[in-house]
Write a protein that holds these residues in place. Structure first.
Motif, PDB file in Angstrom:
ATOM      1  N   THR A  87       0.812  -1.206   0.000  1.00 53.90           N
ATOM      2  CA  THR A  87       0.000   0.000   0.000  1.00 53.90           C
ATOM      3  C   THR A  87       0.851   1.263   0.000  1.00 53.90           C
ATOM      4  O   THR A  87       0.394   2.302  -0.403  1.00 53.90           O
ATOM      5  CB  THR A  87      -0.949   0.027   1.202  1.00 53.90           C
ATOM      6  N   SER A  88       2.077   1.185   0.456  1.00 54.68           N
ATOM      7  CA  SER A  88       2.910   2.377   0.446  1.00 54.68           C
ATOM      8  C   SER A  88       4.366   1.980   0.253  1.00 54.68           C
ATOM      9  O   SER A  88       4.730   0.817   0.392  1.00 54.68           O
ATOM     10  CB  SER A  88       2.755   3.162   1.750  1.00 54.68           C
ATOM     11  N   LYS A  89       5.173   2.953  -0.057  1.00 54.23           N
ATOM     12  CA  LYS A  89       6.593   2.681  -0.250  1.00 54.23           C
ATOM     13  C   LYS A  89       7.255   2.292   1.060  1.00 54.23           C
ATOM     14  O   LYS A  89       8.199   1.510   1.070  1.00 54.23           O
ATOM     15  CB  LYS A  89       7.282   3.902  -0.847  1.00 54.23           C
ATOM     16  N   ALA A 125      16.372 -11.826   6.298  1.00 53.08           N
ATOM     17  CA  ALA A 125      16.197 -13.278   6.248  1.00 53.08           C
ATOM     18  C   ALA A 125      17.278 -13.919   5.378  1.00 53.08           C
ATOM     19  O   ALA A 125      17.835 -14.959   5.740  1.00 53.08           O
ATOM     20  CB  ALA A 125      14.810 -13.625   5.718  1.00 53.08           C
ATOM     21  N   VAL A 126      17.582 -13.296   4.252  1.00 54.22           N
ATOM     22  CA  VAL A 126      18.628 -13.811   3.373  1.00 54.22           C
ATOM     23  C   VAL A 126      19.986 -13.736   4.070  1.00 54.22           C
ATOM     24  O   VAL A 126      20.787 -14.679   4.005  1.00 54.22           O
ATOM     25  CB  VAL A 126      18.646 -13.034   2.032  1.00 54.22           C
ATOM     26  N   GLU A 127      20.248 -12.619   4.751  1.00 52.71           N
ATOM     27  CA  GLU A 127      21.514 -12.483   5.468  1.00 52.71           C
ATOM     28  C   GLU A 127      21.628 -13.531   6.575  1.00 52.71           C
ATOM     29  O   GLU A 127      22.694 -14.106   6.786  1.00 52.71           O
ATOM     30  CB  GLU A 127      21.645 -11.085   6.055  1.00 52.71           C
ATOM     31  N   LYS A 186       9.208  -4.573   3.889  1.00 56.72           N
ATOM     32  CA  LYS A 186       9.221  -5.960   3.433  1.00 56.72           C
ATOM     33  C   LYS A 186      10.559  -6.323   2.799  1.00 56.72           C
ATOM     34  O   LYS A 186      11.071  -7.422   2.998  1.00 56.72           O
ATOM     35  CB  LYS A 186       8.087  -6.201   2.430  1.00 56.72           C
ATOM     36  N   GLN A 187      11.141  -5.382   2.039  1.00 56.61           N
ATOM     37  CA  GLN A 187      12.454  -5.631   1.452  1.00 56.61           C
ATOM     38  C   GLN A 187      13.503  -5.810   2.540  1.00 56.61           C
ATOM     39  O   GLN A 187      14.373  -6.679   2.437  1.00 56.61           O
ATOM     40  CB  GLN A 187      12.863  -4.481   0.532  1.00 56.61           C
TER      41      GLN A 187
END
Length: 172
Positions: free
Chosen positions: A103-105, A118-120, A111-112
């Motif tokens: 809904t917004s930046k 999580a990837v780290e 989320k990014q």
């Protein structure tokens, strides 16, 4: 007098903002970077005019509509009002549609950031596993060398013959 009863919506300004959006939806713009908007109609970069009340809010709005544009060194939006993106799809369906996304930046960035962490974390776990495996392999190699070095040769003890036997000399 018309004898029409006066009704008030109280502090709910969304009705007024929605009415403005229904009139000026063709002048809608979305946030590109801090302080710069992109006009949906022509893709031109727009900026909030410094005299606009939204200019000094302290935070940036994701979507705005403006009454007029002033062209100086930059294209400024005067009489701008903040809107919701769903209103554009509702009030101008022939021009706009809403995709199902964040809904917004700010939520998109959040989320990014979560996926990046999580990837780290996964990378850290893989690195720890690899280091643990290397440590175990080195420990096994060290133990193997230690066993080979601990063999003591005893006098009179015969070692098993090697697979290669030298031929005996014949004659003198």
């Amino acid at each position: 007098m018309l004898k029409i009863p006066l009704t008030s919506w109280g502090p709910d300004w969304d009705i007024v903002r929605k009415a403005i959006c229904s009139t000026y939806f063709h002048n809608a713009a979305r946030l590109k970077v801090i302080g710069e908007y992109v006009n949906y109609r022509n893709g031109m970069p727009d900026h909030l005019h410094p005299r606009n009340a939204l200019y000094g809010l302290g935070y940036t709005l994701d979507y705005v509509v403006s009454h007029e544009l002033i062209l100086t060194t930059k294209e400024y939006m005067q009489c701008a009002t903040s809107i919701e993106r769903e209103w554009l799809a509702e009030l101008g369906p022939m021009f706009f549609s809403v995709k199902d996304s964040d809904t917004s930046k700010l939520e998109h960035k959040k989320k990014q950031k979560e996926s990046k962490s999580a990837v780290e974390e996964q990378m850290d776990n893989m690195k720890k596993d690899r280091d643990e495996k290397e440590r175990r392999c080195k420990e096994q190699e060290r133990q193997k060398r230690a066993r080979q070095q601990q063999q003591i040769s005893m006098p009179g003890e015969r070692k098993p013959p090697s697979t290669y036997t030298r031929p005996k000399k014949m004659g003198l």
